[in-house]
Design a protein around this motif. Structure first.
Motif, PDB file in Angstrom:
ATOM      1  N   MET A   1       0.822  -1.203   0.000  1.00  0.00           N
ATOM      2  CA  MET A   1       0.000   0.000   0.000  1.00  0.00           C
ATOM      3  C   MET A   1       0.865   1.267   0.000  1.00  0.00           C
ATOM      4  N   LYS A   2       1.968   1.222   0.719  1.00  0.00           N
ATOM      5  CA  LYS A   2       2.856   2.381   0.783  1.00  0.00           C
ATOM      6  C   LYS A   2       3.339   2.779  -0.601  1.00  0.00           C
ATOM      7  N   ALA A   4       1.876   2.012  -3.463  1.00  0.00           N
ATOM      8  CA  ALA A   4       0.721   2.439  -4.257  1.00  0.00           C
ATOM      9  C   ALA A   4       0.382   3.901  -3.967  1.00  0.00           C
ATOM     10  N   LYS A   5       0.442   4.271  -2.693  1.00  0.00           N
ATOM     11  CA  LYS A   5       0.168   5.658  -2.318  1.00  0.00           C
ATOM     12  C   LYS A   5       1.219   6.602  -2.902  1.00  0.00           C
ATOM     13  N   ALA A   8       0.621   7.037  -6.583  1.00  0.00           N
ATOM     14  CA  ALA A   8      -0.570   7.850  -6.825  1.00  0.00           C
ATOM     15  C   ALA A   8      -0.289   9.317  -6.551  1.00  0.00           C
ATOM     16  N   LEU A 134      -6.394  11.127   0.015  1.00  0.00           N
ATOM     17  CA  LEU A 134      -4.985  10.746  -0.070  1.00  0.00           C
ATOM     18  C   LEU A 134      -4.173  11.956   0.346  1.00  0.00           C
ATOM     19  N   PRO A 168      -5.821   4.763  -3.283  1.00  0.00           N
ATOM     20  CA  PRO A 168      -5.236   3.819  -2.321  1.00  0.00           C
ATOM     21  C   PRO A 168      -5.271   4.420  -0.919  1.00  0.00           C
ATOM     22  N   THR A 169      -6.198   3.952  -0.105  1.00  0.00           N
ATOM     23  CA  THR A 169      -6.320   4.443   1.269  1.00  0.00           C
ATOM     24  C   THR A 169      -6.405   3.265   2.232  1.00  0.00           C
ATOM     25  N   GLU A 170      -6.187   3.566   3.510  1.00  0.00           N
ATOM     26  CA  GLU A 170      -6.233   2.555   4.553  1.00  0.00           C
ATOM     27  C   GLU A 170      -7.247   2.963   5.622  1.00  0.00           C
TER      28      GLU A 170
END
Length: 209
Positions: A1-2, A4-5, A8, A134, A168-170
């Motif tokens: 995810m890191k 991907a962020k 983005a 984001l 891409p968020t958590e």
């Protein structure tokens, strides 16, 4: 995810730099200042725009002229803590801080505590119409948003070109309930009341803690 962020952010920031429109910025500020949330707010916390961000300098000046107490972010990088410090004069109370971004001088600007904030303008790199955000990667606002009063208003100023179907968020990434673009006002939680209730309960729990 890191990763991907990070990817983005890079793409969206390039888009933002290329598409920045001062007229759109002015339209968003005009819409915001016409809202009851702004008119009734006695205190405003707002980021000081940098680069191709939506220009908040006119908003800060307008709010001070309207007699509101205005605070802007001051970040302590060693502790990853963000405070909102109150301005008396704009831009005279500011000086270049991290990466050249203007910050309040803590020697002359007292802190506005989170429970004193009526209206917070939330920055971000990109957003979805559902309010997903984001950020820039430091987590400052994700942590700070949880410290606000449950009834504090949170609004993001977002050009239409920076609204996306998905980002891409958590789970820890805080959403915003209202987005203002140059064309419309978006009630981000309108189609997902269960999520709004869950966020409100989480914010109340953190506020009371």
């Amino acid at each position: 995810m890191k990763h991907a962020k990070k990817a983005a952010r890079r793409k969206i920031l390039a888009l933002r730099d290329a598409a920045h429109d001062p007229a759109a910025d002015a339209a968003m500020i005009q819409t915001l200042t016409a809202l009851d949330a702004y008119q009734k707010a006695k205190t405003l916390a707002c980021y000081v725009s940098y680069g191709s961000e939506v220009d908040t300098h006119p908003l800060i000046a307008r709010a001070l002229a309207d007699g509101k107490a205005v605070a802007v972010p001051y970040c302590v990088m060693k502790t990853h803590e963000m405070k909102m410090l109150t301005l008396s004069h704009f831009p005279d109370d500011l000086k270049p801080g991290t990466m050249g971004i203007l910050e309040p001088d803590p020697a002359i600007c007292p802190e506005m505590t989170p429970d004193a904030i009526d209206l917070l303008i939330v920055p971000g790199v990109g957003f979805t119409e559902g309010g997903e955000r984001l950020g820039y990667g430091g987590g400052f606002y994700d942590r700070y948003l949880l410290r606000l009063r449950p009834d504090a208003t949170r609004i993001a100023l977002v050009p239409e070109c920076l609204l996306f179907d998905a980002l891409p968020t958590e789970d820890h990434d805080q959403r915003v309930p209202v987005i203002i673009t140059e064309r419309r006002i978006i009630d981000c939680y309108h189609t997902d009341p269960s999520h709004e209730t869950a966020i409100k309960q989480e914010r109340e729990a953190n506020y009371d803690a």
